[in-house]
Design a protein around this motif. Sequence first.
Motif, PDB file in Angstrom:
ATOM      1  N   PRO A 111      10.683  -1.147   7.654  1.00 18.36           N
ATOM      2  CA  PRO A 111      11.214  -0.318   6.572  1.00 18.36           C
ATOM      3  C   PRO A 111      12.108  -1.119   5.632  1.00 18.36           C
ATOM      4  O   PRO A 111      12.093  -0.927   4.425  1.00 18.36           O
ATOM      5  CB  PRO A 111      12.031   0.752   7.294  1.00 18.36           C
ATOM      6  N   PHE A 112      12.883  -2.053   6.206  1.00 25.27           N
ATOM      7  CA  PHE A 112      13.787  -2.870   5.402  1.00 25.27           C
ATOM      8  C   PHE A 112      12.989  -3.696   4.401  1.00 25.27           C
ATOM      9  O   PHE A 112      13.445  -3.954   3.294  1.00 25.27           O
ATOM     10  CB  PHE A 112      14.579  -3.771   6.355  1.00 25.27           C
ATOM     11  N   TRP A 113      11.790  -4.105   4.783  1.00 23.88           N
ATOM     12  CA  TRP A 113      10.988  -4.942   3.917  1.00 23.88           C
ATOM     13  C   TRP A 113       9.977  -4.157   3.086  1.00 23.88           C
ATOM     14  O   TRP A 113       9.168  -4.740   2.389  1.00 23.88           O
ATOM     15  CB  TRP A 113      10.304  -6.040   4.734  1.00 23.88           C
ATOM     16  N   THR A 114      10.017  -2.851   3.176  1.00 25.47           N
ATOM     17  CA  THR A 114       9.191  -2.044   2.289  1.00 25.47           C
ATOM     18  C   THR A 114      10.008  -1.808   1.027  1.00 25.47           C
ATOM     19  O   THR A 114      11.223  -1.669   1.109  1.00 25.47           O
ATOM     20  CB  THR A 114       8.869  -0.705   2.941  1.00 25.47           C
ATOM     21  N   ASN A 115       9.342  -1.754  -0.097  1.00 23.43           N
ATOM     22  CA  ASN A 115      10.089  -1.644  -1.346  1.00 23.43           C
ATOM     23  C   ASN A 115      11.050  -0.461  -1.334  1.00 23.43           C
ATOM     24  O   ASN A 115      10.696   0.674  -1.024  1.00 23.43           O
ATOM     25  CB  ASN A 115       9.119  -1.542  -2.517  1.00 23.43           C
TER      26      ASN A 115
ATOM     27  N   ALA B 254       1.418   4.803  -5.045  1.00 28.42           N
ATOM     28  CA  ALA B 254       1.369   4.781  -3.583  1.00 28.42           C
ATOM     29  C   ALA B 254       0.317   3.793  -3.098  1.00 28.42           C
ATOM     30  O   ALA B 254       0.524   3.095  -2.102  1.00 28.42           O
ATOM     31  CB  ALA B 254       1.079   6.183  -3.051  1.00 28.42           C
ATOM     32  N   ALA B 255      -0.810   3.723  -3.810  1.00 25.74           N
ATOM     33  CA  ALA B 255      -1.877   2.803  -3.401  1.00 25.74           C
ATOM     34  C   ALA B 255      -1.386   1.368  -3.443  1.00 25.74           C
ATOM     35  O   ALA B 255      -1.573   0.609  -2.485  1.00 25.74           O
ATOM     36  CB  ALA B 255      -3.090   2.982  -4.311  1.00 25.74           C
ATOM     37  N   VAL B 256      -0.735   1.000  -4.557  1.00 24.60           N
ATOM     38  CA  VAL B 256      -0.216  -0.367  -4.670  1.00 24.60           C
ATOM     39  C   VAL B 256       0.813  -0.617  -3.567  1.00 24.60           C
ATOM     40  O   VAL B 256       0.830  -1.682  -2.939  1.00 24.60           O
ATOM     41  CB  VAL B 256       0.400  -0.599  -6.061  1.00 24.60           C
ATOM     42  N   SER B 257       1.666   0.388  -3.312  1.00 24.95           N
ATOM     43  CA  SER B 257       2.681   0.235  -2.281  1.00 24.95           C
ATOM     44  C   SER B 257       2.054   0.006  -0.918  1.00 24.95           C
ATOM     45  O   SER B 257       2.544  -0.796  -0.127  1.00 24.95           O
ATOM     46  CB  SER B 257       3.573   1.470  -2.219  1.00 24.95           C
ATOM     47  N   THR B 258       0.965   0.726  -0.649  1.00 21.83           N
ATOM     48  CA  THR B 258       0.289   0.552   0.632  1.00 21.83           C
ATOM     49  C   THR B 258      -0.243  -0.867   0.770  1.00 21.83           C
ATOM     50  O   THR B 258      -0.072  -1.515   1.806  1.00 21.83           O
ATOM     51  CB  THR B 258      -0.873   1.549   0.753  1.00 21.83           C
ATOM     52  N   VAL B 262       0.947  -3.714   3.575  1.00 21.82           N
ATOM     53  CA  VAL B 262       0.067  -4.495   4.452  1.00 21.82           C
ATOM     54  C   VAL B 262       0.369  -5.982   4.295  1.00 21.82           C
ATOM     55  O   VAL B 262       0.491  -6.721   5.289  1.00 21.82           O
ATOM     56  CB  VAL B 262      -1.414  -4.190   4.144  1.00 21.82           C
ATOM     57  N   LEU B 263       0.537  -6.423   3.034  1.00 20.96           N
ATOM     58  CA  LEU B 263       0.859  -7.836   2.798  1.00 20.96           C
ATOM     59  C   LEU B 263       2.177  -8.212   3.459  1.00 20.96           C
ATOM     60  O   LEU B 263       2.311  -9.272   4.071  1.00 20.96           O
ATOM     61  CB  LEU B 263       0.926  -8.117   1.289  1.00 20.96           C
ATOM     62  N   LEU B 265       3.540  -6.847   6.083  1.00 17.73           N
ATOM     63  CA  LEU B 265       3.346  -6.914   7.530  1.00 17.73           C
ATOM     64  C   LEU B 265       2.726  -8.250   7.927  1.00 17.73           C
ATOM     65  O   LEU B 265       3.137  -8.874   8.905  1.00 17.73           O
ATOM     66  CB  LEU B 265       2.454  -5.761   8.009  1.00 17.73           C
ATOM     67  N   VAL B 266       1.734  -8.695   7.127  1.00 20.35           N
ATOM     68  CA  VAL B 266       1.098  -9.972   7.419  1.00 20.35           C
ATOM     69  C   VAL B 266       2.131 -11.099   7.313  1.00 20.35           C
ATOM     70  O   VAL B 266       2.250 -11.947   8.205  1.00 20.35           O
ATOM     71  CB  VAL B 266      -0.090 -10.218   6.458  1.00 20.35           C
ATOM     72  N   ALA B 267       2.926 -11.081   6.218  1.00 21.96           N
ATOM     73  CA  ALA B 267       3.937 -12.121   6.025  1.00 21.96           C
ATOM     74  C   ALA B 267       4.941 -12.122   7.168  1.00 21.96           C
ATOM     75  O   ALA B 267       5.300 -13.171   7.714  1.00 21.96           O
ATOM     76  CB  ALA B 267       4.656 -11.906   4.693  1.00 21.96           C
ATOM     77  N   LEU B 268       5.357 -10.918   7.563  1.00 23.12           N
ATOM     78  CA  LEU B 268       6.315 -10.769   8.663  1.00 23.12           C
ATOM     79  C   LEU B 268       5.759 -11.379   9.940  1.00 23.12           C
ATOM     80  O   LEU B 268       6.436 -12.125  10.649  1.00 23.12           O
ATOM     81  CB  LEU B 268       6.590  -9.283   8.867  1.00 23.12           C
ATOM     82  N   GLY B 269       4.475 -11.085  10.204  1.00 24.93           N
ATOM     83  CA  GLY B 269       3.838 -11.621  11.399  1.00 24.93           C
ATOM     84  C   GLY B 269       3.784 -13.137  11.368  1.00 24.93           C
ATOM     85  O   GLY B 269       4.091 -13.801  12.365  1.00 24.93           O
ATOM     86  N   VAL B 270       3.430 -13.691  10.203  1.00 28.16           N
ATOM     87  CA  VAL B 270       3.331 -15.147  10.087  1.00 28.16           C
ATOM     88  C   VAL B 270       4.691 -15.796  10.341  1.00 28.16           C
ATOM     89  O   VAL B 270       4.814 -16.748  11.121  1.00 28.16           O
ATOM     90  CB  VAL B 270       2.795 -15.536   8.684  1.00 28.16           C
TER      91      VAL B 270
END
Lengths: 299, 292
Positions: A111-115, B254-258, B262-263, B265-270
């Motif tokens: 959540p912190f990293w969501t805009n 919302a679509a762009v936000s989604t 996802v991006l 989450l990928v960055a976080l994982g990396v």
Amino acid sequence: MRKARLPGFALAIPAWVWLATFFIAPVAVVFYYSFGYKPGLFGTHATDRLSLDRYVEVLTPTFFETFVATMWIALAGTALCLVIGGPVAYWMAVKAPPSWRGLLLALVLVPFWTNFLVRTIGWQVILAPEGWMSQAAQAIGLPAFDILYTRTAVLLGVVYNYLPLMILPLFVAFDRVGEPLREASRDLGANRLRTFWRVTLPLAQPGIVVGMLLVYIPLMGDYITATVLGGAKGNMVGQMVAAQFQTAQNWALGSAMAVTLVIVIVLSAAVVGGLCWLGTWPLRRANRVVLDAPEEVTA
Amino acid sequence: MSAPTTAPTRTRTPRRPLLDRLLPVWAVVVFVFLFAPIIVIVVYSFNTGRLLASFDEFGFDSFLALFRKPVLMDAVLVSLRTGAIAAVLATLLGTLAGIALARRPGKWTAWFVGLLILVSVTPEIVDAISLLPWLVFLGQDLGLSIFNDGTVRLVIGHSLFSVAVVSYIVRARLVGLPANLEEASADLYAPPLRTFRKITLPLAMPAVLAGLLLSFTFSLDNTIVSSFVQVSGATPWPVYVLSALRGGLRPEIAAVSTIMLVLTLVALGVVALVLRRAGDSSTQIARTLAGG
């Protein structure tokens, strides 16, 4: 033996120059503007006569009320974040299985990293009076949601947006205390409450202070949450300052408001910090460990 | 953790205290709270209706709008570009400053830390209103046309807070590690630059990475400064959303936000993978990210 060394601060020079050019200089200019005035309808600022009049204007009830309201929201938001996030951080660091920690931290970070803005819009959708949550509430006989565009909605949004900033430092603080110390405390006969009160909490205190500052300071300047969830009613100082520059075109007054905002933040953080320090004085006194051995034992 | 060599394990009372059972319940409630609006945004990005808030039918129309509306794509690209440049710049300046703070403290430290604290307690709106006239002054009155460039302006505005944060994080990391290795390297006649490259920098690496990532996120999130200093033609994503807010939000947002989620989450994982391979436990990662 050594050749001439660079001075110690050499590596900090680039950052210093950057901040001097794009932080100190522009803020100094605004500080200067704040002593000026608005000349006529079309000018934004003039500084040929310097006075404290703009500050007097800021302190009039019309504007100062917004300062008080903002501070109230910021204090309430910080307190709620502490009350809501504290137990979660404690559970994550102390009670949850250690192998879960990575996952739990990721769950706080996502959540912190969501805009910021998008998360807040998510709440706008949830709280909408004609939205599905409201309809679901009505279906089970509850009244329709009508908290959107009220102070309650702003407070909810603020707590939501800053909660991760409270949980992370608290987690680190509780984690730093470490299992061995708690175990030692229990082995020495302290019960759970006593261990929490006399070992965990005092050692975690710096982290708690960091968390509170991390929430309180940005919250004082935030006005996006209030714009999205509070509409016109959730007026914050940030909005007021922005309006002076964007619509009212009174840079002198806007500058004075901005300077006052920084002063209020620093002062109130200092006052709250001082109160916390005073408030925990009995705790510290009770926890004081006297290392000198008592006379009669050594004799 | 400690080897149970001493006392025989005492059988615990089977009933766990009430608080121990309430804490996980509370944590679950808070996690649901934290994810509620994010889930709502993801669900509503599949809304085919005209307005975001009123769910019409399930469909992928809003994702296709990304290709039909270049404005959307442009805003996202401006944000990503600014974020990357601002993050690299802030990490560079902050890492050097953090190393100096940790390894060469002196009389100057108090002044510099004071400046960093001032930068980090100054609310965004104050940065915003002071940068705008200043950039106009530099760009128009002094004729330095580089300051009229949209990306440059955004990068400057986004870098200030991040420089302070990266400095703290890198300093905290290095203060926790004694300078033994650097001293050994110098004793073995490595020139200062090589010691820096081979020893100091690798030691600081997890903090540098965390700082880079945080700066990038701060830049992507930055709304207030951006809305002041942006020039038309280089509108970043949050400012676009903010202006859309006034005219009624459409599901495209919302679509762009989604997609961005996802991006992220990928960055976080990396990053988590990189930090883990560098030998950090998840707790250390959190410690680094929380700045100490």
